[in-house]
Design an enzyme around this catalytic site. Structure first.
Site, PDB file in Angstrom:
ATOM      1  CB  SER A  39      40.755  13.836  27.419  1.00  0.00           C
ATOM      2  OG  SER A  39      40.834  15.340  27.763  1.00  0.00           O
ATOM      3  CG  ASP A  40      34.650  13.985  23.946  1.00  0.00           C
ATOM      4  OD1 ASP A  40      34.570  15.781  23.610  1.00  0.00           O
ATOM      5  OD2 ASP A  40      34.202  13.197  23.203  1.00  0.00           O
ATOM      6  CD1 TRP A  41      36.671  20.949  25.478  1.00  0.00           C
ATOM      7  CD2 TRP A  41      37.446  19.015  24.192  1.00  0.00           C
ATOM      8  NE1 TRP A  41      37.274  21.943  25.097  1.00  0.00           N
ATOM      9  CE2 TRP A  41      37.638  20.163  24.548  1.00  0.00           C
ATOM     10  CE3 TRP A  41      38.009  18.425  24.066  1.00  0.00           C
ATOM     11  CZ2 TRP A  41      38.774  20.262  22.655  1.00  0.00           C
ATOM     12  CZ3 TRP A  41      38.435  18.195  23.107  1.00  0.00           C
ATOM     13  CH2 TRP A  41      39.622  20.031  22.165  1.00  0.00           C
TER      14      TRP A  41
END
Ligand code: NOJ
Length: 694
Positions: free
Chosen positions: A235-237
């Site tokens: 996932s993106d952060w």
């Protein structure tokens, strides 16, 4: 080999407890997951790219550790790489990044960014390659292969339709599905199918109402089912929003920016749901299996892994090679360039970007560079002590607020990662200061023989979490350039930036104009070599330079940007496709870039059987040089269809007088009613032919 790997991964999976599996599918630190020491499974260590390997942070605080061991090779940004149109350099640059990442002990380097430049205002455009899907994928694939040569995973990001920074955590993108597939997905598709990319990062935004990091449509239907991807999705952060959805989606690892690692959606909350029987354990087994597969592909478990290296002379040299080929000569009306070193007596550089170091800015793409050669430094070292080189600042930015202890990334889930607002020191004070700086620059310009303005953007504007409001040059640079040109009509104008700027107020007066990107640690040397003719410029624009952002299709036909929702009303008419279709003049067109020599094109042949286009190109000027031959197709089915699309290109280097036949392979089937257009830019077409006539 793959079968054996799968078997071993499955055997390992059977030995893992629920806690151990949970530890592997979420961040246990800001940039790594938990390992399983009793089974010899290491954590997965990640680092941001793509212009180098990011500095080390404390495991659970956004505080840079600040030791002296994490300086790295600072590479040109991806837009600069795309401007070279050189696939070999893309491979080489990827390989430098991969080797450095491995040298720094990383397993995954979070790049390249392959999002399409839909708008010239997107703050992260400098991290992306192009507005064109073909050019993007042609550069991204070798880049990924170069990275992964070093037993390090590349991570193509941000999947998908992440084309603006405004409201990036929540904005919902609505787009025609065919357009999504034709324009926004091809680079991801080729990264998977041709590049063999080991990991993909989901985007922050939503697509068709679903957050991309837990999207059934993107991750399940497209990525796994249609493309058969068995790599790891990260996932993106902070891009995950729901335990059930993320657990059941095809996401494998949840990362975030907060320090409560056990409370991440795929940590304790998921464990509880599994224990309560609400989510089947099999759902996470799939994820863990893919992570184990990744580890085996990277030789993390068999002791046969490459060790990498960072800051080698070879890497710095590669950074220089890319920077050299990325510089774009936009205008050279009076053949003022190259400058003749032997005749130069005094040179004045005007503008903050002559002096400014860019490595440390931009957001997560920031680099702790071993060094960075500014244009001023580059020119001085190339000219030596017999030429007087002066510098005048010419303009200044707003003063930055005192930076507190809080790193921007720590609060990025609240404000989208926008950099701290700049406190505008009293406007009239600033105006006065700028006026003084201009007066001083203009006064000095009369004392020097050669005047070079070096301005443009910087990472206060080309920056994660932020989109520009328009394409205007900041800090009253337009006025400064006009005043310099009035006082010194031969002033050479150099703009440095990651996305285009308005030039209309001065471009007709400026007969010599160069474009430089964030050119990495050797950027200043590359620029000096081009100015002095040691290198013949061979870069071409990987995107349209509009006259104003209002000429970009997203603005003109619909919605440039939206807070909660953005509809891509312009459809397939992105970048030059739109300008061609609607007969709009750009400032400089897609594919434009001049050379100190000239090229002649002849003998077009369209070889349908081998799906290729052949033509001869001759260097008809006086010096050796590189040319990028561009092949476009235009459908002849419909008279109203004026737009064309890039379908092939080759970069060739020819000696003075040399002629070569070049074969350009077309990947797609050539249809009967295509018109083939071969040219030196999208608006400088030299040869045309119809597919059916040959
Ligand atoms: C958010 C950015 O969108 C992404 O590109 C980056 O890799 C992560 N933060 C980690 O810093």
């Amino acid at each position: 080999m793959e079968t054996q790997i799968k078997k071993t991964a499955e055997e390992l999976l059977q030995k893992l407890t629920l806690d151990e599996k949970i530890g592997m599918i979420h961040g246990a630190q800001l940039f790594q997951t938990a390992g399983v020491p009793r089974l010899g499974i290491p954590p997965l260590k990640m680092s941001d790219g793509p212009m180098g390997v990011r500095q080390e942070f404390e495991p659970d605080r956004w505080n840079a550790i600040g030791h002296s061991d994490d300086y790295v090779t600072y590479l040109p940004c991806n837009s600069a790489l795309a401007a070279t149109w050189n696939r070999t350099l893309a491979y080489d640059m990827g390989s430098v990044l991969g080797e450095e990442a491995r040298g720094r002990g990383k397993d995954v380097i979070l790049g390249p960014g392959v999002n399409i430049k839909r708008s010239p205002l997107c703050g992260r455009n400098f991290e992306y390659f192009s507005e064109d899907p073909y050019l993007t994928k042609e550069m991204a694939v070798p880049y990924i292969q170069g990275v992964q040569l070093w037993d390090v995973a590349a991570c193509v990001k941000h999947f998908a339709a992440n084309n603006q920074e405004t409201g990036r955590l929540w904005v919902d993108v609505e787009i025609d599905e065919q357009v999504l597939r034709d324009i926004y997905l091809p680079a991801f598709y080729e990264a998977v199918t041709k590049g063999g990319v080991y990991t993909i990062m989901g985007a922050y935004n939503k697509l068709y109402g679903e957050h991309c990091c837990q999207s059934n449509f993107l991750l399940h239907k497209i990525l796994r089912e249609e493309w058969g991807y068995d790599g790891v999705v990260i996932s993106d952060w902070g891009g995950v929003h729901d335990t059930n959805k993320a657990a059941l989606s095809q996401l494998d690892i949840e990362m975030s920016v907060t320090y409560d690692f056990d409370d991440y959606f795929l940590a304790d909350p998921l464990k509880k749901k599994i224990q309560a029987g609400e989510v089947r354990e099999a759902a996470i087994d799939e994820k863990v299996l893919r992570i184990l597969l990744l580890m085996m592909r990277l030789h993390m478990l068999d002791g046969e892994r490459k060790s990498g290296a960072y800051n080698t002379p070879g890497h710095r040299n590669k950074a220089l090679e890319v920077a050299r080929e990325s510089v774009i000569l936009l205008k050279n009306d009076k053949n003022q360039l190259p400058l003749k070193k032997e005749e130069l007596k005094s040179v004045l550089l005007v503008g903050e970007n002559a002096e400014c170091l860019h490595a440390g800015g931009g957001g997560s793409a920031e680099i702790k560079a071993l060094y960075e050669i500014s244009p001023l430094m580059g020119l001085k070292t190339h000219l030596g002590g017999n030429v007087t080189v002066g510098y005048a600042q010419g303009y200044c930015r707003e003063e930055k607020m005192e930076e507190g202890q809080v790193n921007w990334q720590e609060t990025s889930l609240e404000d989208g990662g926008a950099p701290a607002k700049l406190s505008v020191t009293q406007n009239d004070k600033l105006e006065m200061k700028r006026k003084e700086l201009r007066l001083e620059a203009v006064r000095l310009s009369k004392e020097y023989e050669t005047v070079i303005f070096i301005g443009g953007l910087n990472h206060d504007l080309d920056c994660e979490g932020l989109d520009r409001e328009d394409m205007k040059l900041p800090y009253e640079q337009d006025t400064l350039i006009q005043e310099l040109l009035a006082a010194k009509p031969d002033t050479i104008v150099i703009i440095i930036g990651g996305s285009p700027v308005e030039m209309e107020t001065w471009i007709h007066q400026a007969h010599t104009t160069l474009w430089g990107w964030y050119g990495g640690m050797e950027g200043g040397n590359a620029l000096a070599e081009v100015l002095l003719g040691e290198v013949n410029p061979s870069g071409k624009l990987p995107e349209t330079f509009y006259k104003s952002h209002k000429d970009c299709s997203a603005y003109a036909l619909g919605e440039l940007v939206g807070d909660k929702k953005v509809v891509y009303k312009e459809g397939k008419y992105v970048g030059y496709r739109y300008l061609d279709q609607y007969l709009i003049e750009p400032q400089f067109c897609f594919g434009h870039g001049l050379s100190y020599t000239s090229f002649e094109y002849s003998n077009l042949e369209i070889d349908r059987r081998n799906n290729s286009v052949l033509c001869s190109v001759k260097n008809s000027g006086h010096v050796a040089g590189g040319e990028i031959i561009q092949v476009y197709k235009r459908s002849e089915k419909n008279e109203d269809s004026l737009y064309k699309e890039l379908i092939a290109f080759e970069k060739v280097f020819l000696k003075r007088g040399e002629e070569r036949q070049v074969a350009l392979h077309i990947q797609e089937e050539m249809e009967e009613d295509y018109k083939i257009l071969v040219g030196s830019s999208s608006r400088d077409i030299r040869l045309t032919g119809n597919v059916h006539t040959f």
